[in-house]
Design a protein around this motif. Structure first.
Motif, PDB file in Angstrom:
ATOM      1  N   PRO A   1       0.789  -1.162   0.052  1.00 10.78           N
ATOM      2  CA  PRO A   1      -0.039  -0.122   0.054  1.00 10.78           C
ATOM      3  C   PRO A   1       0.975   1.382   0.070  1.00 10.78           C
TER       4      PRO A   1
ATOM      5  N   LEU B   1       1.247   5.088   0.680  1.00 15.36           N
ATOM      6  CA  LEU B   1       0.746   6.197   1.905  1.00 15.36           C
ATOM      7  C   LEU B   1       0.865   7.281   1.519  1.00 15.36           C
ATOM      8  N   LEU B   2       1.844   7.914   0.810  1.00 13.49           N
ATOM      9  CA  LEU B   2       2.171   9.268   0.600  1.00 13.49           C
ATOM     10  C   LEU B   2       2.274   9.576  -0.661  1.00 13.49           C
TER      11      LEU B   2
ATOM     12  N   GLN C   1      12.279   7.486  -6.519  1.00 16.00           N
ATOM     13  CA  GLN C   1      13.044   6.337  -5.924  1.00 16.00           C
ATOM     14  C   GLN C   1      14.277   6.281  -6.471  1.00 16.00           C
TER      15      GLN C   1
ATOM     16  N   LEU D   1      13.722  10.290  -2.181  1.00 17.85           N
ATOM     17  CA  LEU D   1      12.807  10.224  -1.092  1.00 17.85           C
ATOM     18  C   LEU D   1      13.496  10.460   0.339  1.00 17.85           C
ATOM     19  N   ASN D   2      14.337   9.670   0.366  1.00 15.18           N
ATOM     20  CA  ASN D   2      15.061   9.630   1.889  1.00 15.18           C
ATOM     21  C   ASN D   2      15.818  10.869   2.058  1.00 15.18           C
TER      22      ASN D   2
ATOM     23  N   MET E   1      14.116   1.547   1.135  1.00 11.18           N
ATOM     24  CA  MET E   1      12.749   2.246   0.842  1.00 11.18           C
ATOM     25  C   MET E   1      12.106   2.195  -0.523  1.00 11.18           C
TER      26      MET E   1
ATOM     27  N   LEU F   1       5.925   6.012  -0.676  1.00 12.04           N
ATOM     28  CA  LEU F   1       6.253   5.518   0.574  1.00 12.04           C
ATOM     29  C   LEU F   1       5.025   4.535   0.785  1.00 12.04           C
TER      30      LEU F   1
ATOM     31  N   ALA G   1       4.078   1.068   3.332  1.00 12.05           N
ATOM     32  CA  ALA G   1       4.096   0.540   4.827  1.00 12.05           C
ATOM     33  C   ALA G   1       5.301   0.053   5.528  1.00 12.05           C
TER      34      ALA G   1
ATOM     35  N   HIS H   1      11.748   3.455   8.705  1.00 12.09           N
ATOM     36  CA  HIS H   1      11.779   5.012   8.949  1.00 12.09           C
ATOM     37  C   HIS H   1      11.424   5.123  10.580  1.00 12.09           C
TER      38      HIS H   1
ATOM     39  N   HIS I   1      14.384   5.867  13.769  1.00 14.52           N
ATOM     40  CA  HIS I   1      14.302   6.927  14.567  1.00 14.52           C
ATOM     41  C   HIS I   1      14.127   6.587  16.093  1.00 14.52           C
TER      42      HIS I   1
ATOM     43  N   ARG J   1      21.167   5.554  12.046  1.00 13.54           N
ATOM     44  CA  ARG J   1      19.992   5.016  12.687  1.00 13.54           C
ATOM     45  C   ARG J   1      20.343   3.331  13.227  1.00 13.54           C
TER      46      ARG J   1
END
Lengths: 171, 171
Positions: A14, A16-17, A123, A137-138, B1, B17, B19, B25, B29, B171
């Motif tokens: 899915p 999301l953004l 991407q 994106l990152n 990603m 992005l 799930a 991500h 954090h 991270r």
């Protein structure tokens, strides 16, 4: 942050953004950082720090100096900004108003370039600023996270100065 | 990603992005915040603050006390956490190790619940914690942003104490 075409997207991964939502998210954070700059007394903006850290003028200029070439790199792969020359080490101009003017210039520049970013671009993997390999994106998420991080340090400076910072949840 | 199904997604509203990437991500954090807790001298974790702000123990417990019921709300719409009882006002247990244990419990809980979140859930609008109407995605982003914000305040405390904070980009 709603999208109109959820049904077209593959449900096994899915999404999301979308790009529009990410822009709204970024600019919301930028509005809050701008309010944080505004909240600083002029003198303390340039002189106050804690524990040997940078002043909020310097931290704000780091954000400006990463974001201006950053959005050009994100859009075009050219990680420089020439007019005015801005990079991560550009010193702050002598008044807070001039810093805010640079801030607003970068905000408008993001609005101008964003629609020119191709769908596939996010991407792609590329060395941001010629140094940090990551997906576009990152790199965007990193710029936003870095801004939240430094702005929060400004919040501590404001509290130490007895000034109420802007509400975190208001963008 | 990276996603494996970019070609299936509508190009007029590129999705950035998925799930899985959002979980990576968030947990990245969370690892950095855990390192920030670890960096604090035990005593200062509970006692040091600047400008009347909360101690880093209190800020860490806010993050724990929002994230534990938060992930249950995100997954199931039940914004509570019962074993142990955790909410935004839960006081810190008396040792840093116990706080880290709660931290790890929440980290594992996120890993467990995340795959149970349905694809459509992220775009649903719901009052987070019964109080803050937003899409589930925006609530997740808010929880991450709030954590970055409070962790950065911990960075200032560490600098003021003469302790080097963990590297922001690791991270």
């Amino acid at each position: 942050m709603e999208t109109n075409n959820i049904a077209n997207e593959a449900t096994f991964s899915p999404s999301l953004l979308n790009a529009d939502a990410l822009l709204v998210h970024w600019q919301g954070h930028r509005r809050l950082t701008r309010k944080t700059i505004e909240a600083f007394p002029e003198e303390h903006f340039y002189t106050f720090s804690i524990g040997g850290m940078r002043t909020f003028a310097q931290l704000s200029m780091e954000i400006i100096g990463l974001t201006a070439p950053g959005i050009r790199g994100i859009a075009f792969g050219d990680w420089t900004f020439g007019e005015p020359a801005l990079d991560y080490s550009t010193p702050a101009p002598p008044t807070k108003q001039e810093v805010l003017n640079l801030w607003d210039l970068v905000t408008e520049y993001i609005e101008t370039l964003w629609p020119q970013i191709s769908a596939d671009r996010f991407q792609e993997t590329e060395a941001a600023f010629g140094m940090y390999p990551n997906t576009i994106l990152n790199t965007i998420l990193y710029l936003i996270d870095n801004e939240i991080h430094h702005r929060a340090q400004g919040y501590v400076y404001l509290r130490a100065l007895g000034v109420e910072p802007p509400a975190f949840w208001e963008r």
